[in-house]
Design a protein around this motif. Structure first.
Motif, short mmCIF file in Angstrom:
data_model
loop_
_atom_site.label_atom_id
_atom_site.label_comp_id
_atom_site.label_asym_id
_atom_site.label_seq_id
_atom_site.Cartn_x
_atom_site.Cartn_y
_atom_site.Cartn_z
N VAL A 163 2.34 7.26 9.81
CA VAL A 163 1.43 6.61 8.87
C VAL A 163 1.00 5.29 9.48
CG1 VAL A 163 1.29 5.44 6.64
CG2 VAL A 163 2.27 7.73 6.79
N TYR A 164 -0.26 4.97 9.28
CA TYR A 164 -0.82 3.74 9.85
C TYR A 164 -1.28 2.80 8.74
CZ TYR A 164 -1.12 6.87 13.85
OH TYR A 164 -0.83 7.77 14.85
N LEU A 165 -1.17 1.53 9.01
CA LEU A 165 -1.74 0.52 8.12
C LEU A 165 -2.65 -0.35 8.97
CD1 LEU A 165 -1.73 -0.59 5.19
CD2 LEU A 165 -0.06 -2.29 5.99
N SER A 205 0.85 -1.19 0.00
CA SER A 205 0.00 0.00 0.00
C SER A 205 0.88 1.24 0.00
CB SER A 205 -0.91 0.00 1.25
OG SER A 205 -1.78 1.10 1.25
N CYS A 206 0.28 2.36 -0.40
CA CYS A 206 1.01 3.62 -0.39
C CYS A 206 0.01 4.76 -0.25
CB CYS A 206 1.82 3.78 -1.66
SG CYS A 206 2.89 5.24 -1.67
N ILE A 207 0.48 5.84 0.36
CA ILE A 207 -0.35 7.05 0.46
C ILE A 207 0.51 8.23 0.01
CG2 ILE A 207 0.20 7.36 2.93
CD1 ILE A 207 -2.73 8.46 3.19
N SER A 208 -0.03 9.00 -0.90
CA SER A 208 0.74 10.09 -1.48
C SER A 208 0.84 11.27 -0.53
CB SER A 208 0.11 10.52 -2.81
OG SER A 208 -1.11 11.21 -2.56
N ALA A 209 1.78 12.15 -0.84
CA ALA A 209 1.97 13.35 -0.04
C ALA A 209 1.05 14.47 -0.50
CB ALA A 209 3.42 13.82 -0.11
N THR A 210 0.82 14.53 -1.80
CA THR A 210 0.14 15.68 -2.38
C THR A 210 -1.34 15.74 -2.01
OG1 THR A 210 -0.13 14.36 -4.37
CG2 THR A 210 1.72 15.89 -4.31
N ASP A 211 -2.08 14.70 -2.37
CA ASP A 211 -3.52 14.74 -2.14
C ASP A 211 -4.03 13.58 -1.29
OD1 ASP A 211 -4.50 13.49 -5.46
OD2 ASP A 211 -3.23 12.67 -3.87
N ASP A 258 -3.77 -5.83 -4.87
CA ASP A 258 -5.09 -6.44 -5.03
C ASP A 258 -5.50 -7.35 -3.87
OD1 ASP A 258 -5.02 -6.83 -8.68
OD2 ASP A 258 -5.53 -5.13 -7.39
N SER A 259 -4.57 -8.12 -3.35
CA SER A 259 -4.94 -9.11 -2.33
C SER A 259 -5.34 -8.47 -0.99
CB SER A 259 -3.82 -10.10 -2.11
OG SER A 259 -2.72 -9.48 -1.47
N VAL A 260 -5.04 -7.18 -0.81
CA VAL A 260 -5.37 -6.54 0.47
C VAL A 260 -6.50 -5.53 0.34
CG1 VAL A 260 -2.98 -6.86 1.21
CG2 VAL A 260 -3.71 -4.62 0.36
N LYS A 261 -6.93 -5.29 -0.89
CA LYS A 261 -8.02 -4.31 -1.08
C LYS A 261 -9.25 -4.73 -0.30
CE LYS A 261 -6.70 -2.53 -5.62
NZ LYS A 261 -7.01 -2.51 -7.07
N GLY A 262 -9.85 -3.79 0.40
CA GLY A 262 -11.04 -4.07 1.19
C GLY A 262 -10.73 -4.57 2.59
N ARG A 263 -9.47 -4.92 2.84
CA ARG A 263 -9.08 -5.41 4.17
C ARG A 263 -8.11 -4.46 4.87
NH1 ARG A 263 -6.26 -9.98 4.70
NH2 ARG A 263 -5.25 -9.82 2.66
N PHE A 264 -7.23 -3.85 4.10
CA PHE A 264 -6.21 -2.95 4.66
C PHE A 264 -6.59 -1.51 4.33
CE2 PHE A 264 -2.27 -5.98 4.53
CZ PHE A 264 -3.00 -6.95 5.20
N THR A 265 -6.27 -0.62 5.27
CA THR A 265 -6.49 0.80 5.07
C THR A 265 -5.25 1.57 5.53
OG1 THR A 265 -8.87 0.56 5.48
CG2 THR A 265 -7.95 2.79 5.59
#
Length: 117
Positions: free
Chosen positions: A78-80, A48-54, A61-68
């Protein structure tokens, strides 16, 4: 840039864990923060990744819907959030930092997540 990952542990399938990545040495507001993992005998993969800008987020794919993934710039952390964990999520998880989610220029030490009954 220094990255300190924490929050790993031993959990059962279906349980949740929250990993944290504390950033120091640079203002986190300007950094994209990512998580990679490496399971025993397997290649490292981006999770997973979270951008700085927006604050855009990306997930394997295997973590979609389970990880945030989320970020708190005031706390330079940053939290996972990992829910409904599966045995195949077992791995060492590393947090990374870069100018964008295409770059993982700095790496922290890993934190071990073990999902087992």
């Amino acid at each position: 840039v220094q990255l300190q990952a924490s929050g790993g542990g031993l959990v059962q399938p279906g349980d949740s864990l929250r990993l944290s990545c504390e950033v120091s040495g640079f203002k986190m507001d300007y950094l994209a923060i990512g998580w990679f993992r490496q399971a025993p005998g397997k290649e490292r993969e981006g999770v997973s990744c979270i951008s700085a800008t927006d604050g855009s987020t990306y997930y394997e794919d295997s973590v979609k819907g389970r990880f945030t993934i989320s970020r708190d710039n005031a706390k330079s952390t940053v939290y996972l959030q990992m829910n409904n964990l599966k045995p195949e999520d077992t791995a060492i998880y590393y947090c990374t930092a870069g100018a964008s989610c295409r770059e993982a220029e700095w790496w922290g030490q890993g934190t071990l997540v073990t999902v087992s009954s």
